[in-house]
Design a protein around this motif. Sequence first.
Motif, short mmCIF file in Angstrom:
data_model
loop_
_atom_site.label_atom_id
_atom_site.label_comp_id
_atom_site.label_asym_id
_atom_site.label_seq_id
_atom_site.Cartn_x
_atom_site.Cartn_y
_atom_site.Cartn_z
N VAL A 146 48.27 5.76 65.41
CA VAL A 146 47.94 7.15 65.69
C VAL A 146 46.49 7.48 65.34
CG1 VAL A 146 48.41 9.53 64.96
CG2 VAL A 146 50.30 7.99 65.53
N ILE A 149 44.04 6.32 68.02
CA ILE A 149 44.05 7.19 69.19
C ILE A 149 43.28 8.48 68.88
CG2 ILE A 149 45.53 8.57 70.70
CD1 ILE A 149 47.69 6.42 70.34
N ILE A 153 39.92 10.07 70.75
CA ILE A 153 39.89 11.43 71.30
C ILE A 153 38.72 12.22 70.72
CG2 ILE A 153 41.11 13.64 71.35
CD1 ILE A 153 43.73 11.99 71.45
N PHE A 159 41.60 10.77 76.76
CA PHE A 159 42.27 9.51 76.47
C PHE A 159 42.64 8.84 77.78
CE2 PHE A 159 45.65 6.62 75.16
CZ PHE A 159 45.05 6.03 74.05
N TYR A 205 55.10 7.75 75.72
CA TYR A 205 53.77 7.47 75.18
C TYR A 205 52.83 8.65 75.42
CZ TYR A 205 49.57 4.81 74.01
OH TYR A 205 48.40 4.38 73.42
N ARG A 206 52.85 9.20 76.64
CA ARG A 206 51.96 10.31 76.95
C ARG A 206 52.23 11.50 76.04
NH1 ARG A 206 49.42 12.55 82.09
NH2 ARG A 206 49.01 14.75 81.56
N VAL A 209 50.70 11.00 72.66
CA VAL A 209 49.26 11.24 72.64
C VAL A 209 48.96 12.73 72.75
CG1 VAL A 209 47.06 10.75 73.78
CG2 VAL A 209 48.80 8.96 73.61
N GLU A 210 49.75 13.46 73.54
CA GLU A 210 49.55 14.91 73.66
C GLU A 210 49.66 15.58 72.29
OE1 GLU A 210 52.46 16.15 76.47
OE2 GLU A 210 51.15 15.83 78.21
N CYS A 282 45.70 12.41 61.36
CA CYS A 282 44.81 12.08 62.47
C CYS A 282 43.35 12.04 62.03
CB CYS A 282 44.97 13.09 63.60
SG CYS A 282 46.63 13.17 64.28
#
Length: 283
Positions: A146, A149, A153, A159, A205-206, A209-210, A282
């Motif tokens: 995480v 990612i 971003i 992404f 997965y999307r 990421v959102e 994050c």
Amino acid sequence: MENLGEKRLGLIGARSFVGERLTQLLKEEEYRAVSFSRRGGEGNISLAGPVANNVDRIEVWICLAPIWTLPEHFQLLEKYGIKRLVALSSTSRYTKIKSFSPACRDVAVQLKEGEERVLQWAVNKGVDAVILQPTLIYGWGKDKNVSQIARFIRRFGFFPLLGKGEGLRQPLHVDDLAEACLSTLKVTEVKRNKYILSGGEVLPYRTMVERIFIALDRKPRFVKCPLLIFSFAVRLAHILSFHGISTEMAVRMNKDQHFDHSDAAVDLGFRPRPFQPGSSDCM
């Protein structure tokens, strides 16, 4: 299972990502943890000695180091009179075994062989051993999932997505994993020698990421691209000194990687949280 007595345990891999969180939890639970850590680089696998010189017997152990390295320390564990062991592996032993990446396939093989050697040794030595197999681990900005990612971003503002990003995921917070390690020791009678530990929510997965975008207080922005373009973007990111994404990551975006943790829920009281990362996850 024996009574933990003064709640003393040996901890291999205390300096790891999971080890940091587990060490804090052990303090809160008033365990006397004797930490062992690998020193030096490759080829130097000596362990740091106990923090207390008068410790000569440790019957309960948790190993957070790569499970394929644990056989190197069997003699040490036997020296301290081990009776119970909780060792960390990964569901990557199942998901990466057919990867197009030789490095990923090697990891899967090492995990599988490491598990087999540990369990066979445990049987031979009369050690009560349990192997925990977590899914994608995240938390506190120190993971390689995480947080990577999130860094992409923050740096690029979007992404890259291969296809629809429909592969299912179950991110597992590191604190839930640390608690599972400890709860495994507390169970009077463990029914299995392996338990899958997956996150409390199954999501594409999307969507995963959102939610990372949301945790960063940003509007989700995806750029869909074919594999060839994605591979080029990976090379460009590496040129810009960002190594958090790979072509292998793109290939896996549309492959399901979810696992049933019902055995752990019943036997260990495992209750992982849904995937709702905060800003601290994050970093």
